[in-house]
Each structure stands twice: as C-alpha cells, then as structure tokens.
Motif scaffolding. Structure first.
Motif: not given
Ligand SMILES: Nc1ncnc2c1ncn2[C@@H]1O[C@H](COP(=O)(O)OP(=O)(O)OP(=O)(O)O)[C@@H](O)[C@H]1O
Ligand SMILES: [Mg+2]
Lengths: 347, 262
Positions: B80-91, B171-179
C-alpha cells in the motif's frame, strides 16, 4: 537514456568522502591527530583525551536526540552505567580492558532499552520527564548501592592494559581514545547512508508518515536508544579508565544537560556537529578560565568578582551562538568550507 | 477482480460521525476516485485503509485478506503506497533520500550491517540507487532536483517528490490524497499524465481523492461520491455526473456559495 557504468558513478557519488579535496584534508587531519601527542604537553594531552571521550558521548546523544528526535535527559546516567560496568568488571572480575570496553557499551545499551522501552510511546516533554526519572534513579543507585558501586567514595581502578602493555599515562591513552573516536564517528556516518539512518530521520521529521511508509516506530526508536546508550557506555568506560576512578559526582543531571547543550551548540542531526560541540564545551570553559586567570594576575583585587564570571561568560557564549546560528557550529563550518570551496585542488 | 474491499466502515470522533456504513470495492488496475465536499470524510477513508485510523465498525480487505489486525507499517509492506493531502516529506533529507525512504520495506540492511556499511549494505544502496534513477527519477523527470533538500522545492515539485517516494514503495495500490491541490494548470496536466502512466506502465491500482472535477472526469474509471460521511453513489464518471443527488449536493454547495457572494 543515460545508462552506462551506473555502479561506478553512484558509488563515487555516494561515497562519504567524495572527492580528492576531502580525501586530501582528511589525510592531513589524520596526520595531525597522529602527530599531536608527540608535540603536545601534559595539559593539552589531558584535554585532548577528555574531548575525545566527550565526542563519543555526544555522537551517541545526537543519534537519539538530533537524528531521531527523542530528547533525553538521562545521557550522563547511561555514561555512568558504562563507567561503573567497566570499573566493576576490571576490579572484581579482572577482565581485560579490551573486553570491558564492549561489555560496558552493551550494559549501557541494555539499560537504554529498559528505560527507552516504556518511554517509546511517549513524545516530547513526556519522554523528557521519563528520561529525567531514569537519570535520577540511576544516580540514586550509584550513590546508595554501596556494596557494588562503592557509594559516594566510588572506586579506583588500576591503569588499563592492552595485551600486557600498560596505558599508564595520557600519551598512551590518547591513541586508544583516538581509535575509538574514529570508529564511533565512522560507524555513525555509515549508518546514515543506509535505510536504518534514514528511518531515524523520518521518525524525527514526521513519525506518522514514517509509519505509513513501513517503518516500525517501536523497533527503530529502540534501535536509537540502544545505539545511543551503547556509545554512552563506551564513553563511560574510557572516562573511568582514563581517570582511573569513578564516583557518582561524574554523572549528575547537570552533565546530561551539558551533553544536550553540546549537541544543540554543535548542530542537531549532524555527526560533525557532535564533534564540534563536544570540543567547544570541553575547551572553551578552559580558555575562559585561563583568560580570567590572566586578568586576576593583573587585577588581584578583582578575584572574587572575576571567578564567578566564568559560568556567566560561558552561558552568554552559548546563547550568542544560538542566536546567530541556530543550526550550530556544523553550519558555520559548512559555510567556511564553501567559502574555501575546493582549495587546494581548485581549477 | 477486486483488490480492495471496504465493508460497512463507520468512524466517529467524539460524537461526530465522520463515516457511516461506507462500503465499496476497488478493482485491480483501475483509477478509483473519491469525491465529495470538504469534511465529507474522504481523507478519513484513506487513513482507515492505511491503518492510521481504526474503524469502529467494518473491515478492509486487501487482496482478500482481512486487514483488521494488521498494523500500519505492515500494510506498507503488503503493497500500500500513500501520498498525503498536506505534503508529508522529511525536511531534513534530500529528495533522493526521501525517495529512498519509500523503499524501506524492500531493503534488508539491519542495524549492524548498517553500522559496518561496507559489503552488503553498500551493495544494497547502490542497487537501490540504480533502480530509483531508472524507474522513478527518469520517469517523473526530477533529475535536476534529486540532490536538493526538499524544503527548498516549490509546492508542485514537492507533490511530485511525494509521488516518487510512494512509487519507491513499489505499491500494488497507491492511495493519493489530492495530488493536484494547489497546482497550476500545467502542473496539474503533468500530474494527470503521470497518474495515467503509473496505472498503465506499472499496473498500479490507484485510489484518488480530488476536488478538480475536470481531472476526475478525464482520468478515473469509477467514482465514489461521499457526502457527510455517507456514500451517495458510485459509478463511471458519466453516471455519477448525471446522478440527481450528486448534482444536488454539488449544486447546493455552489448555490450556497454564490448566494453568499450575493
Ligand atoms: N483525527 C481527527 N480528530 C477529530 N476529528 C477528525 C479527525 N480526522 C478527521 N476529523 C473530522 O472528520 C471530518 C472529515 O474529515 P476528513 O479529513 O476525512 O474530510 P475530507 O473529506 O478529507 O475533507 P477535505 O476535502 O477538506 O480534505 C471532519 O469534520 C474532520 O474535522
Ligand atoms: Mg481531506
């Protein structure tokens, strides 16, 4: 597509010491560090040992606090665990120094995990309080478990030996300290080129997204605690063998605070920062007191006024540094380095 | 064939019903969009699928496997892959290290081999680098920024790096929140193209939350409409667009907005 000799390029691209320039200066540094004890006097040798031992402790704390974001007020106690382990093993069990060294680290790591384990669900200030409790409890044990630790008076140990060679002065001990500093620094740097080190930083920067990326938070926080206190233990073992004595006074809460200050002044999340911070915190108070001693010679009547000033000046220096460079000495160093860019190999 | 099944999920926060009895299936290889007004519970659904929230009722199945007792970090390892609505990168890390972090579950280096580094760990790092360069950095056209710290990047690029990191999870499934939230038209178009390419070239199933209706209608295979935590309807973009309740929900919102503006 630009696929060619990928391996070669990325390998050198990712090397720790990237180019000829850094390799040259690293060589110079090693040469200086090696030759230093042959020209340095007793006092400088003493200070160099002290700084080296402190560097190892600071690298350990930076891994936990600077890289993983877990604040600890118990670092000095873990150093103490290492120190007492070394003293007890060498006096009671006659174990050789080279065996005491890793065992002290392991014992401190074990305590780190015990303290860290329950605290791992805590964050920020709560974790801070939990480690503070550990510090106070361990301090209490150092003082009151007299049959084991020698209580307030502590323990004396005989000079360490390596394969029968007695390290009975600061000159000889210097080389042990140097080797241990190089090992600790190298291993720490290595770690942050791999998935384990990246996981630490990810936990510090955003623990929720780190977890969703597949990082087991508990496991990696435990690693950070274990590794950090292992280095504390090594530092403690060296400390005790260097001074040939151990007492509870060496590991008070104030010492934990001093280590935190070191990591902050040097640079959180920077190995180089730990080194610079440790040197700063070891050397600068000495410089200040030398300077004040010099003033006292000129104005003997000002003695009572100048003496307490030592702490004030030191505190002020720290504050000034933090105001002007919140990212610490490592950042200042980076800027100096950029200024002199590739010297002496510039094109 | 369905890869993800959400069955009768309910969730509430202190008396507030965020999701009520939501069910839907996601088919393998499709782009499945979730739309709905602000606060409808879209992000909460992704958080339940990722394992960050535990639902009060209901279950999530992934490839037929009940995920109820599978912790969030293990779900990443399942694919399961994921991206976030409020960018959650490691600064504190470079673009490259952020992407590498995505591959965490596929790497083996442990504490000891990491400290030692030479040998196994080094080899693994080099192979990872090679793979990331070829499959991700080239693909997403981010060669020029890979050494930069992520905090120095513009918003649109940060979103792209987040996608890169998610791809590194393989991922097999990529969950993308407001890309594409907050992106300009050109960046939005690029992102839409990347999403289609990911589906087609990498065979990754995509669950997508978006407010950009044009993009949703262009790229998604099926759409679920959420309103106040309930599934209003689902179907192809065309079907959904014509659904009277959807029109009411959206037009209602629009009307209210225009009336407020006077
Ligand atoms: N951790 C939480 N604690 C309390 N309330 C929450 C929490 N997470 C979400 N909510 C509430 O649940 C509701 C749905 O939130 P959610 O983030 O899922 O909406 P959304 O559909 O993603 O909205 P948007 O389009 O604005 O992103 C909101 O009312 C929100 O305040
Ligand atoms: Mg949302």
């Amino acid at each position: 597509m630009h696929i060619g000799d990928f391996k070669e390029t990325y390998s050198s691209d990712q090397a720790v010491f990237i180019n000829a320039t850094s390799r040259f200066w690293l060589g110079v540094l090693f040469a200086v560090l090696f030759l230093f004890p042959f020209v340095a006097g007793d006092y400088l040798l003493f200070m160099a040992n002290l700084a080296g031992i402190t560097i190892i402790g600071a690298v350990g704390l930076n891994i936990l606090t600077g890289f993983t974001g877990l604040i600890s007020l118990g670092h000095a106690a873990f150093i103490g665990v290492g120190g007492y382990t070394a003293a007890i093993l060498s006096t009671r069990f006659d174990l050789p120094f080279l065996l005491c060294l890793p065992l002290s680290g392991l014992m401190a790591a074990f305590f780190g995990i015990i303290v860290g384990g329950p605290s791992l669900r805590l964050k920020g200030l709560y974790l801070c309080i939990a480690t503070l409790a550990a510090q106070l409890i361990l301090e209490f044990v150092f003082v009151h478990w007299e049959s084991l630790t020698g209580g307030i008076r502590g323990m004396n140990i005989s000079p360490p030996q390596i394969f029968g060679y007695v390290l009975d002065n600061d000159f000889k001990f210097y080389f042990v300290t140097l080797v241990m500093v190089i090992l600790c620094v190298t291993f720490a740097r290595n770690l942050f080129r791999t998935r384990v080190g990246r996981a630490f930083i990810a936990i510090r920067d955003r623990d929720i997204s780190a977890e969703l990326m597949g990082i087991n938070l508990l496991q990696y926080k435990t690693y950070a605690f274990a590794l950090s206190s292992f280095m504390a233990g090594i530092s403690g073992c060296l400390w005790v063998n260097f001074l040939k004595t151990v007492t509870p006074e060496h590991f008070p809460l104030m010492e934990s605070v001093r280590y935190l200050a070191m990591v902050i002044v040097g640079g959180m999340g920077s190995i180089l920062g730990s080194i610079l911070g440790a040197i700063f915190m070891t050397i600068v108070p000495e410089l200040i007191s030398t300077f004040l001693g010099f003033l006292v010679n000129i104005f003997p009547t000002a003695m009572s006024f100048l003496f307490p000033l030592q702490q004030v000046i030191f505190g002020l220096l720290i504050v000034i540094f933090l105001v002007f460079e919140p990212h610490g000495l490592a950042e200042i160093w980076r800027r100096i380095k950029n200024y002199f860019h590739l010297w002496p190999f510039e094109h | 064939m369905k890869i993800l099944s959400i069955e009768n999920i309910s969730l509430s926060f202190g008396g507030l019903n965020v999701l009520s009895d939501v069910s839907f299936d996601v088919n393998k290889g499709e782009i499945f969009a979730i739309i709905g007004p602000n606060g409808a519970g879209k992000t909460s659904i992704l958080n339940i699928i990722s394992g960050f929230y535990g639902p009060e009722k209901g279950k999530v199945f992934f490839n037929g496997k009940d995920l109820s007792h599978i912790h969030a970090d293990k779900r990443a390892a399942l694919g399961m892959g994921r991206t976030f609505q409020n960018i959650a990168l490691y600064h504190g890390m470079s673009v490259l290290d952020n992407i590498k972090l995505g591959a965490h579950t596929h790497l083996k280096t442990g504490l000891m081999s990491g400290l030692w580094y030479w040998g196994k760990a080094h080899k693994e790092e080099m192979e990872l680098r090679k793979k990331i360069e070829k499959d991700i950095i080239d693909f997403l056209e981010i060669e020029s920024i890979r050494k930069q710290p992520v905090s120095s990047l513009a918003y649109g690029l940060q979103k792209r790096v987040e996608l890169a990191r998610a791809l590194a999870m393989r991922p097999k499934v990529l969950l993308m929140d407001e890309p594409v939230a907050g992106m300009n038209a050109e960046e939005t178009e690029d992102m839409a193209r990347f999403i289609l390419d990911i589906k087609e070239e990498y065979n990754i199933t995509i669950v997508l939350i978006e407010h950009d209706m044009k993009m949703i209608m262009d790229i998604s295979d099926r759409v679920l409409v959420l309103n106040f935590g309930r599934a209003l309807t689902h179907g192809t973009p065309k079907e959904v667009q014509k659904h009277p309740e959807v029109i009411a929900a959206y037009l209602g919102q629009k009307k209210a907005e225009t009336m407020e503006k006077g």
